[in-house]
Design a protein around this motif. Structure first.
Motif, mmCIF file in Angstrom:
data_model
loop_
_atom_site.group_PDB
_atom_site.id
_atom_site.type_symbol
_atom_site.label_atom_id
_atom_site.label_comp_id
_atom_site.label_asym_id
_atom_site.label_seq_id
_atom_site.Cartn_x
_atom_site.Cartn_y
_atom_site.Cartn_z
ATOM 1 N N GLY A 216 -6.044 -1.340 0.424
ATOM 2 C CA GLY A 216 -7.722 0.006 0.884
ATOM 3 C C GLY A 216 -8.864 -0.733 1.059
ATOM 4 N N TYR B 53 -0.468 4.856 1.526
ATOM 5 C CA TYR B 53 -1.260 4.820 2.594
ATOM 6 C C TYR B 53 -1.326 4.363 3.171
ATOM 7 C CZ TYR B 53 -6.308 2.535 3.367
ATOM 8 O OH TYR B 53 -7.226 1.948 3.590
ATOM 9 N N TYR C 254 -5.192 9.901 0.204
ATOM 10 C CA TYR C 254 -4.508 9.556 -0.498
ATOM 11 C C TYR C 254 -4.828 8.785 -1.644
ATOM 12 C CZ TYR C 254 -0.877 6.721 -2.789
ATOM 13 O OH TYR C 254 0.098 6.781 -3.199
ATOM 14 N N LEU C 255 -5.599 7.827 -0.557
ATOM 15 C CA LEU C 255 -6.559 6.570 -1.522
ATOM 16 C C LEU C 255 -7.617 6.951 -2.485
ATOM 17 C CD1 LEU C 255 -7.024 3.399 -1.224
ATOM 18 C CD2 LEU C 255 -8.377 3.554 -0.422
ATOM 19 N N SER D 225 4.503 11.787 4.533
ATOM 20 C CA SER D 225 4.703 10.357 4.391
ATOM 21 C C SER D 225 6.397 10.135 5.057
ATOM 22 C CB SER D 225 4.622 9.517 3.654
ATOM 23 O OG SER D 225 3.298 8.975 2.909
ATOM 24 N N GLY E 151 0.941 -1.470 -0.162
ATOM 25 C CA GLY E 151 -0.149 -0.129 0.367
ATOM 26 C C GLY E 151 0.612 1.116 0.231
ATOM 27 N N LEU F 245 -2.483 -1.632 -3.920
ATOM 28 C CA LEU F 245 -2.664 -0.305 -3.019
ATOM 29 C C LEU F 245 -3.927 -0.504 -3.091
ATOM 30 C CD1 LEU F 245 -2.732 2.409 -2.131
ATOM 31 C CD2 LEU F 245 -2.374 3.347 -4.361
ATOM 32 N N ALA G 242 -5.383 8.788 5.605
ATOM 33 C CA ALA G 242 -4.664 7.435 4.953
ATOM 34 C C ALA G 242 -6.028 7.958 2.902
ATOM 35 C CB ALA G 242 -4.761 6.056 5.339
ATOM 36 N N HIS H 193 -11.527 1.044 3.665
ATOM 37 C CA HIS H 193 -12.434 2.369 2.769
ATOM 38 C C HIS H 193 -12.308 1.683 0.738
ATOM 39 C CE1 HIS H 193 -9.105 3.980 5.772
ATOM 40 N NE2 HIS H 193 -10.615 3.840 6.110
#
Length: 494
Positions: free
Chosen positions: A339, A104, A119-120, A397, A101, A335, A116, A344
């Protein structure tokens, strides 16, 4: 076969973001992504993703903002150095938090689920599919260029070829990881050979024809901070992808050793290759020719030096973009897989094909979003809006690394970088983002607006999900699991 209730099978587990536990889970005997990536595969993924369309798109813009060939060359080398520092910071994060990920996982661990998710959110609908769509379009344009030598290929033909390529590489990624890594290794080697040939041709030109283009290399250098920042932005855009190996940490063999090794091998290689490629362009073409060529600088280079063999340059660009897109599809699909595993996204995206151990729904979902972006004629303009946004999340990050050093000092860190690295990276990247705000305030504002739009989505669809929406998601998850013969990670039966 014994049955497990749909709710039990297809309900997300407790989120592992921000739980403070970083040890790798022991295999449970259930369905899991396979650890099949060696050190060589890791190096090929990083080099293969980085060396794509950027090296042919950015030289003209970097030179235009730097003002001189010498300053542009310095920008390219320093961009590689800055990317190397960032990659080493990510090596600490990747071995401390050995989860797939990338950003994330790290942002979630440091700052919680909302950042997080944001970002996703941006990566899902803008960063990843836009990058993939542009790479596919550049491949299609260059592979078709020899058939229309006197003009640009028809737009519909370009979109069709780009769509076919995207679907083909998605199918390859769904079918077999070994085939994906073999393709990646082969095309990475081919694109390195292509760039070496390009450099060799320029050296021949330098000694056999003329040295006029490399005289007075620093003439015209600009000193405005905004222009220098813009030059660095274009250089860093070409290095984007250095963090993609962190997306697939769970599939990397011996990640504590191979992750930092892959970074330390690949980043200097890419920096040297980029510097030599730009030097090759500067030897053969004038400053005015490079700036006027824009994204077609490789074609102009071929016309200038290769004569009747100038068709080779579009083929070289196609090789670079093919390998880059293949690696990006492989890494970025993980990724969205992670998620969904954390609740998410619909859990259907976190399902794994029971026969091939690949995240098929995640790959198909990303393919569909990319195909939609291919239909818009102005996909490339989106890059202006998201480049600064991507930089903001990378800053988050690395800031998370410093925050975790403070809040979790006793957690095992197989790799521990000197504090000077993350601090200098944060200062330099923050300076670039601030300078870009003064030069392109509208683009940066729209990018920040994209991030903010994800906040209400998080509270409605994740934090306080209505019952009807949860029921619809559960039905969708069950349909997908039966359609693709997939199971959630660690499940043994359906």
């Amino acid at each position: 076969m014994a049955k497990v209730s749909a709710t039990e099978t297809l309900t997300p587990k407790v989120m592992d973001i921000g739980d403070g536990e970083h040890n790798e889970a022991e295999p449970s005997g259930g369905v899991r992504l396979k650890k099949g990536l060696s050190l060589v595969n890791g190096v090929a993924i990083i080099v293969g993703i980085i060396v794509g369309s950027g090296i042919f798109v950015s030289p003209s813009n970097a030179l235009k903002n730097a003002g001189s060939k010498g300053m542009a060359l310095i920008v390219w080398v320093l961009s590689g150095l800055l990317s190397m520092i960032g990659a080493l910071c990510y090596a600490e994060l990747g071995t401390m938090i050995p989860k797939s990920g990338g950003d994330y996982a790290y942002i979630g661990e440091a700052f919680g689920p909302l950042p997080a998710f944001l970002y996703l959110w941006v990566a899902l609908f803008v960063l990843v599919p836009t990058g993939n769509a542009i790479t596919a379009l550049i491949f299609a344009t260059n592979i078709l260029q020899p058939f229309w030598p006197a003009c640009e290929p028809p737009v519909d033909a370009v979109i069709l070829v780009a769509a076919v390529l995207t679907c083909f590489l998605t199918a390859l990624n769904c079918y077999n990881v070994k085939w994906v890594t073999r393709v990646q290794d082969s095309f990475t080697a081919a694109k390195m050979l292509a760039l070496v040939v390009m450099f060799g041709a320029s050296i021949w030109y330098l000694f056999a024809e003329s040295t006029n283009n490399v005289q007075s290399m620093m003439e015209g250098t600009v000193t405005k901070p905004g222009d220098i920042a813009a030059a660095f932005y274009h250089g860093l855009f070409s290095y984007s992808g250095w963090n993609y190996l962190n997306f697939v940490t769970e599939e990397l063999k011996d990640p504590y050793r191979n992750l930092p090794r892959a970074i330390c091998i690949s980043m200097p290689v890419v920096t040297i290759v980029y510097a030599l490629t730009n030097f090759a362009l500067f030897v053969v073409l004038t400053k005015e020719q490079i700036i006027a060529s824009g994204a077609a600088v490789a074609v102009t280079f071929g016309d200038q030096i290769l004569g009747m063999f100038s068709w080779i340059m579009p083929l070289f660009v196609a090789l670079c973009t093919f390998g880059s897109l293949n690696g990006a599809i492989y890494a970025s699909s993980r990724l969205f897989f992670v998620g969904a595993r954390n609740g998410h996204l619909p859990l259907a995206i976190a399902l794994i094909d029971v026969r091939r151990l690949t995240p098929v729904p995640s790959l198909i979902f990303m393919c569909l979003v990319t195909l939609l972006l291919l239909l818009t004629r102005s996909v490339e303009s989106l890059v202006l809006y998201v480049t600064s946004v991507e930089a903001i999340f990378i800053i988050c990050s690395v800031a998370g690394l410093l925050w975790l050093r403070h809040t979790q000092p006793n957690v095992t860190r197989p790799i521990r970088v000197n504090l000077l690295f993350p601090i200098s990276f944060l200062v330099l990247c923050t300076t670039l983002v601030i300078c870009s705000c003064f030069k392109s305030p509208v683009e940066v504002g729209i990018g920040i607006g994209m991030i903010a739009a994800g906040i209400p989505v998080y509270f409605i669809c994740v934090r306080h999900t209505p019952r009807w929406l949860q029921s619809a998601c559960n039905s969708f998850n069950i349909v997908c699991s039966k359609m693709f013969l997939c199971l959630p990670e660690d499940s043994k039966e359906l």
